[in-house]
Scaffold this active site. Sequence first.
Site, PDB file in Angstrom:
ATOM      1  N   SER A 136     -14.879 171.096  16.173  1.00 37.03           N
ATOM      2  CA  SER A 136     -15.655 170.242  15.262  1.00 37.03           C
ATOM      3  C   SER A 136     -15.103 170.260  13.840  1.00 37.03           C
ATOM      4  O   SER A 136     -15.758 169.755  12.919  1.00 37.03           O
ATOM      5  CB  SER A 136     -17.110 170.726  15.234  1.00 37.03           C
ATOM      6  OG  SER A 136     -17.165 172.074  14.759  1.00 37.03           O
ATOM      7  N   PHE A 137     -13.928 170.816  13.641  1.00 39.46           N
ATOM      8  CA  PHE A 137     -13.359 171.074  12.317  1.00 39.46           C
ATOM      9  C   PHE A 137     -13.527 169.924  11.336  1.00 39.46           C
ATOM     10  O   PHE A 137     -13.894 170.125  10.177  1.00 39.46           O
ATOM     11  CB  PHE A 137     -11.873 171.409  12.477  1.00 39.46           C
ATOM     12  CG  PHE A 137     -11.098 171.531  11.193  1.00 39.46           C
ATOM     13  CD1 PHE A 137     -11.181 172.676  10.426  1.00 39.46           C
ATOM     14  CD2 PHE A 137     -10.266 170.493  10.771  1.00 39.46           C
ATOM     15  CE1 PHE A 137     -10.458 172.786   9.245  1.00 39.46           C
ATOM     16  CE2 PHE A 137      -9.539 170.601   9.609  1.00 39.46           C
ATOM     17  CZ  PHE A 137      -9.633 171.750   8.830  1.00 39.46           C
ATOM     18  N   SER A 185     -17.585 169.609  10.460  1.00 38.74           N
ATOM     19  CA  SER A 185     -18.490 170.755  10.351  1.00 38.74           C
ATOM     20  C   SER A 185     -18.188 171.524   9.069  1.00 38.74           C
ATOM     21  O   SER A 185     -17.118 171.361   8.476  1.00 38.74           O
ATOM     22  CB  SER A 185     -18.366 171.664  11.576  1.00 38.74           C
ATOM     23  OG  SER A 185     -17.029 172.067  11.780  1.00 38.74           O
ATOM     24  N   THR A 186     -19.107 172.373   8.666  1.00 38.69           N
ATOM     25  CA  THR A 186     -19.018 173.029   7.366  1.00 38.69           C
ATOM     26  C   THR A 186     -18.897 174.540   7.485  1.00 38.69           C
ATOM     27  O   THR A 186     -19.265 175.143   8.497  1.00 38.69           O
ATOM     28  CB  THR A 186     -20.272 172.728   6.528  1.00 38.69           C
ATOM     29  OG1 THR A 186     -21.425 173.318   7.162  1.00 38.69           O
ATOM     30  CG2 THR A 186     -20.487 171.232   6.371  1.00 38.69           C
ATOM     31  N   TYR A 232     -14.281 178.319  28.589  1.00 38.78           N
ATOM     32  CA  TYR A 232     -14.890 177.114  28.038  1.00 38.78           C
ATOM     33  C   TYR A 232     -14.902 176.045  29.134  1.00 38.78           C
ATOM     34  O   TYR A 232     -13.857 175.558  29.552  1.00 38.78           O
ATOM     35  CB  TYR A 232     -14.050 176.660  26.846  1.00 38.78           C
ATOM     36  CG  TYR A 232     -14.653 175.612  25.955  1.00 38.78           C
ATOM     37  CD1 TYR A 232     -14.780 174.298  26.380  1.00 38.78           C
ATOM     38  CD2 TYR A 232     -15.055 175.915  24.663  1.00 38.78           C
ATOM     39  CE1 TYR A 232     -15.311 173.327  25.552  1.00 38.78           C
ATOM     40  CE2 TYR A 232     -15.586 174.954  23.826  1.00 38.78           C
ATOM     41  CZ  TYR A 232     -15.708 173.669  24.271  1.00 38.78           C
ATOM     42  OH  TYR A 232     -16.226 172.707  23.443  1.00 38.78           O
ATOM     43  N   GLY A 245     -23.722 168.338  10.828  1.00 40.68           N
ATOM     44  CA  GLY A 245     -24.447 167.695  11.925  1.00 40.68           C
ATOM     45  C   GLY A 245     -23.731 167.725  13.250  1.00 40.68           C
ATOM     46  O   GLY A 245     -24.041 166.939  14.146  1.00 40.68           O
ATOM     47  N   PRO A 260     -31.860 173.531   7.049  1.00 40.86           N
ATOM     48  CA  PRO A 260     -30.552 173.329   6.417  1.00 40.86           C
ATOM     49  C   PRO A 260     -29.667 172.445   7.297  1.00 40.86           C
ATOM     50  O   PRO A 260     -29.714 172.522   8.526  1.00 40.86           O
ATOM     51  CB  PRO A 260     -29.985 174.741   6.311  1.00 40.86           C
ATOM     52  CG  PRO A 260     -31.168 175.655   6.461  1.00 40.86           C
ATOM     53  CD  PRO A 260     -32.109 174.942   7.378  1.00 40.86           C
TER      54      PRO A 260
END
EC number: 2.5.1.26
Length: 576
Positions: free
Chosen positions: A205-206, A209-210, A474, A139, A135
């Site tokens: 990554s907003f 990204s999904t 982080y 990416g 899936p």
Amino acid sequence: MTDVKHMKWWGWGLEGVGFHFEDKPDFAPFVQKAVALDISVPPVPPLSFDELTVEPPRITASFEAELVSIVGASHSTTDDMARVVHTYGKSIRDLLRVRRNEIARVPDVVVYPADEAEVQRIVDAVVTEGAVLIPFGGGSNIAGSLEPLADEKRTIVSLDLGRLRRVLDIDEGSGLARIQAGAQGPDLEEQLNARGWTLGHFPDSFTHSTLGGWVATRSSGMQSDKYGDIADIARGLRMVRPGTVVVLRPLPSTSTGPSVREMIIGSEGRLGVITEVTVQVHRQPAVREVQAYFFPNWKAGLAAMHEISESDASPSITRVSDARESGFSLATRKESKGVSSFVTKTLMSVLQRRGWVLEDMCLSFIGFEGSSSHVSYEKKLVSKIVRKHGGLGVGKGPGALYDQKKFDTPYLRDFLLDRGAAADVSETAAPWSKLQKVYDDTVAAANKAYDALGVHGWIMCHLSHSYHSGACLYFTFAFVHGDDPIAQYEVVKSSIQQAFIDAGGTLSHHHAVGVEHSPWMEQDISAGGVALMQGLFDAADPGQQFNPGKILGTPITPEEVADRVAHAPRAGTPAH
């Protein structure tokens, strides 16, 4: 051809968009100090696509025809560019391999289903064919969760969910929204905002990204302190499996045995294809602001975040950077002039008179949302805690800048790669009582790795999410690489990961496992935990057809990590 848009094949984000330093006068000297890199040296751009070696697709005419019959000729492709785009995510290892024309295995065909029914037909066709299905969302993954196994002989199908991007329904009485899994962050927020709602989930990554990817990788966002991680936000879902659909209703709580929802969240496509998620949404707040604060040092900043987490305040963001990252943030500012420049210089002078060592100063951003009275109340609580720990509020100006630039940092990696430097991130979570040790040991491990490589490296950190029992740290690290950048990267990366585990942290707080972090799974969840998880995967996917090789890989030991450092490839002539 499909209208689904993707990031550029060689780097982050959109073609034509990148990081620029010409209007940031402090950036060049900062990079020179941090990693001994002269950014005035002309960049070496990536290869042209025509220079890549892309193996021809391994797919029979009959199977390709079957996929076309399901999605239509415009939504099935064996085009080389599409296949390369769907091969990797955006980790530094991914980008280095693409730039160096080191692509071991690409998907053979990319399909774009229009709905769940087409996903079901594709899944069933793949299983019958004895093929492999991976899936694909936006990416953006940086843990190696997308790449095919290098020695995979079977046909590989990349199933891109980009056409499934609608908000299907909002139960306004319950604050629950049904959203298709392929919706990227801007897609779903635009649709929710139009009706007065927000999901409140904003990972770095907003923009690329999904929702399905967030669920599949157990994502967190910049406002997770208030809205929760995606595991808190996802209340129900639909996942296609061979011959069936797993349907989990969005109930507030259940006592129905081991949680199937929890099994699917973070499963990285190994159990099936997530097609729809029912999420908790919230009314858009009347007031939203991000305040900036300075702390005299990292220890004070950590202590303040800890106390805020235990207080009656519930900010949407609690972030504090160490001195190194604070220096980086200040170095990426545009040149200030006039009143702004005067205010900055005056503030620094005041802090020095107070006895602050400016090189130890730490920058913090704290977000507040809600009604005007609620935000005012929380700001007073937080301000009192900040002052108790020697901190100083500096208003909304820096916070507004943070809000504007919060999704731009990934572009910096491409900028550095063009100049022969590698930069990447690792993050962890640990109890409050262990955070300082995690921080100290990780910095020490990275610096030891840099010494072994013979490079001038850099590591910096921020606390990004707070919980009652602990927080997420982080880390960002960078160095000028030599002729074998991936081997050098592995020395640094593995040293950092091992430091997390040894000091009491987890291998990843929100970037998933993939293949990048899988060697540490046994150290993280125990051999018994790995055996239990392996049993789940074996039972659910006996033919290893669903994104094989992810999450559970060959375990690594602390001794093997130490051996990597001991035999690190020394830096030679810097390579681009």
